[in-house]
Each structure stands twice: as C-alpha cells, then as structure tokens.
Design an enzyme around this catalytic site. Sequence first.
Site, PDB file in Angstrom:
ATOM      1  CB  VAL A  12      -0.994   0.002   1.188  1.00 63.23           C
ATOM      2  CG1 VAL A  12      -1.884   1.240   1.146  1.00 63.23           C
ATOM      3  CG2 VAL A  12      -1.865  -1.253   1.167  1.00 63.23           C
ATOM      4  CD  GLU A 124     -13.292   6.305   2.269  1.00 68.46           C
ATOM      5  OE1 GLU A 124     -13.904   7.326   2.561  1.00 68.46           O
ATOM      6  OE2 GLU A 124     -13.834   5.180   2.265  1.00 68.46           O
ATOM      7  CB  ILE A 131     -15.513   0.862  -1.767  1.00 71.90           C
ATOM      8  CG1 ILE A 131     -15.245  -0.397  -2.579  1.00 71.90           C
ATOM      9  CG2 ILE A 131     -16.967   1.276  -1.863  1.00 71.90           C
ATOM     10  CD1 ILE A 131     -16.007  -1.606  -2.070  1.00 71.90           C
ATOM     11  N   GLY A 182      -2.007 -15.460  -5.370  1.00 74.50           N
ATOM     12  CA  GLY A 182      -1.698 -14.282  -4.557  1.00 74.50           C
ATOM     13  C   GLY A 182      -2.940 -13.539  -4.077  1.00 74.50           C
ATOM     14  CD  GLU A 185      -2.304 -11.682   3.372  1.00 74.03           C
ATOM     15  OE1 GLU A 185      -1.105 -11.987   3.460  1.00 74.03           O
ATOM     16  OE2 GLU A 185      -2.708 -10.550   3.081  1.00 74.03           O
ATOM     17  CG  ASP A 196     -10.059  -8.390   6.586  1.00 68.13           C
ATOM     18  OD1 ASP A 196      -9.075  -7.649   6.705  1.00 68.13           O
ATOM     19  OD2 ASP A 196     -10.946  -8.204   5.719  1.00 68.13           O
ATOM     20  CE  LYS A 200     -11.279  -5.086   5.393  1.00 64.87           C
ATOM     21  NZ  LYS A 200     -11.151  -6.052   4.283  1.00 64.87           N
ATOM     22  N   GLY A 297      -6.107  -4.501  -2.719  1.00 63.12           N
ATOM     23  CA  GLY A 297      -5.166  -4.291  -3.823  1.00 63.12           C
ATOM     24  C   GLY A 297      -4.410  -2.992  -3.663  1.00 63.12           C
TER      25      GLY A 297
HETATM   26  N1  HSE Z   1      -7.437  -9.529   3.108  1.00 62.78           N
HETATM   27  C1  HSE Z   1      -8.328  -8.467   2.817  1.00 62.78           C
HETATM   28  C2  HSE Z   1      -9.375  -8.951   1.814  1.00 62.78           C
HETATM   29  C3  HSE Z   1      -7.556  -7.306   2.263  1.00 62.78           C
HETATM   30  O1  HSE Z   1      -9.250 -10.062   1.291  1.00 62.78           O
HETATM   31  O2  HSE Z   1     -10.355  -8.255   1.568  1.00 62.78           O
HETATM   32  C4  HSE Z   1      -8.219  -5.972   2.403  1.00 62.78           C
HETATM   33  O3  HSE Z   1      -8.434  -5.598   3.716  1.00 62.78           O
END
Ligand code: HSE
Length: 401
Positions: A12, A124, A131, A182, A185, A196, A200, A297
Amino acid sequence: MIHVAVLGYGTVGSGVVEVIETNKDSISKKAGDEINVKYILDLREFPGDPYESKVVHDFDVILNDPEISIICETMGGNEPAFTFSMKALLKGKSVCTSNKELVANHGPELIKTARENNCNYLFEASVGGGIPIIRPLNSSLTAEKIDAITGILNGTTNYILTKMDEDNADFDDVLKEAQEKGYAERNPEADVEGYDACRKIAILSSLAKGKNVKYENIYTEGITKIETLDFAYARKLKMSIKLLAMCKDTEDGFYAMVAPFMIPKGHPLYSVSGVFNAVYVHGNMLGDSMYYGRGAGKLPTASAVVSDVIDCARHLGKNILCFWDAEDMKLTDIARTKKHFFVRVAEAEKAKASEAFAGAEEVDIQAKGEFAFVTKVMTEKEFDEKIASIGGCINRIRMEG
Ligand code: HSE
C-alpha cells in the site's frame, strides 16, 4: 508545497507514492497546493528504486521535521503504528491510514487526539479498500440515522465462495488456488475465519452509531464449514452464499455479526462476485444506498489513502469532525435476532427434524443420506435449542432478505 511522509514502503505504501506521482498535477490542484512525498520510512533499503533517496529509517526524522504536515501510515498492525500515529497527531500532523486493525482497536483515542491538536486522523482505506464508504458515512450521510449496514467486506472469502459456486470446487482446493494466485494470504486465518470482516464492520458500526463498537463483542463465524453441496442447495433456492458483515437496529436493540448467509437473487449483494466488495447501507430518510468496488489491492487502497491526504491538505490546521466517541456501544445478543435457517441433517433424523421444525419447507436436490429444509423465521436461541434436541446436523446457514 505540502510535504508528506509515508510510513511503510510495502504494497500500500508504494501504491501511495505511485498514486501521488502518477496523478501529481490533478492531486495538487484538488489539494490546493503541490503535494510532495518528502520521506518514506522503512527498515529496508531500496537500491535502484526511483524514490530510494527519500527512504529514512528513523521515525524521529519525520516527527521533528516541521515541514511534514501529513503522514500516511501504511505499516499495518498495532505497533509501532499506534505510537507513531499518536506522536504525529500530538504534534499537529495529520495521519491517513489503511490500517483497519489499528482503527478498530484505537479509533476513538486517535480521533480525539486529532481533534485536540487541530489535525485529522482519516481512515478511508481501512474498510472496503478503494470504495468510498468512510467519507459517505462521515459526511454525505450525516443527515441520516443509519439503521442497517450489510457488507461483503472481504475480497478473499468472496473470491473463494464465488469459485466454489461457479466451479463446483471444494473450499480447500479453491483456497490453495487463491494462495497460488496471490489473492489469499499464506496464513489465511484472518480472512477465512471472518476476523478481517469483523474489524471492518466494527469500524462501520462505530461510525453509524457514533459510539465505540468493540470488535471483540461481535459474533464472528467464517466460511470454513461451507461445502460444495451447500451451493447446490442454494442454487435450487435461487440463492447465493456470501460472507456478510452486518449491523442492524432492531426492536431488541442494535446487533452486529459476521457469518455466511444465503441471500436471494433479488438482493443487491447477490451479484457481488470475486474479489469485489460492496456495502449496502440503510438510512431512515434516504432508504437504501450501495457502495461497490475493489475492496483490496495496491492501487485501489492507495487511492483511498491519497483521497484522505487531499482532504487533510484542504483542512490544514482544522479538524474535520468525526462522530465516534470512546463510549462503548451496547450490542444485543444475536441469540435474540430472528431469521430463516437453511439446515441439512442426516436422513435418519428426518422425522425428528420435521417434528422439531414444524412448518419447515424441504429442499430436495436428491442428495444421498441427508434431509434439507428451510425453517420458519425464529430466533437464533430457538434454532439452537431445536437443532441440539435432534442431533445429526450436517450444516446450517443463516438466510438474509
Ligand atoms: N485480506 C483483505 C481482503 C484485504 O481479502 O479483503 C483488504 O483488507
């Protein structure tokens, strides 16, 4: 000229530099002044990199440079990102981050510190990658009472579920392929177990309510128990299976959860496939709105970080109000929430299941040795009690919409 430092020259961080350099003229025009990347902080050297000369290894160089007014924190993780961000904010330097873990853990104190020091802590890129969703919640939708958010917030799991559905493939095989390409992970736990997406939705629900929703209090279930056969049943029902992260106001209070759900063809999230993310928001005046795009990404995420840099540049010395207090938001136990459930039990349990779930509708795809059905609407508690009483449950998937 506005000088910026980037902390962490990984995927990033290097994307942030690329976005700023590629769109330099238009970004500078929109920011109202030229944006210049002065430093890149990383432990590593980058011989041959076009921005090699900007790389520094000591955060104090950045902290003590009065020319630096904006910092992009793209390191990830809690430490040293938290310490660096705090120190920067205390000096009145704005911080723009893609670090969902840090925002979910320390959002309120970082936002408060920014407010007290006339700068900004913007995030953001922490949800939904490129998005726009944080800015809409914090700005465009401020006239609304947000009463529900339903999101596909993880690209890895959405890719896996889409592939399982389209290719009739097993979870393990698709995960392996996603890792080879890829998309997933090497350690996929945070994605496939829903952690994850949980962080969020904790961020989005905190912004929706203006109080702190702790991610530890959010019921979270991943996609590892979803089987190929579940998709055959879903197709028969004209539905799809998605990992949803949601929060909702109900008559029993506000709840948040992450779990795989079956959603019908008419649902706006039904067609969100592959690595794409989408967030479906309901406000009491606007009604429904949806935000869709690339949720991960290098460049999509970096673009969101740079949009925050521009916002900071437009508000130098001024704080943009962000409604997220430290007070904990009380969450309702999901046991009280109501829905239909799709259930598969061993064929031997058909009589018991039909009695316990009276009024359920059978779903027949001629699968050997099992009996599948959709329950009437019931609470999670009621469902758990009934299913425990019959035994032989192969799988159960909640249903939305
Ligand atoms: N590992 C996360 C995903 C990356 O697959 O959405 C973005 O936070």
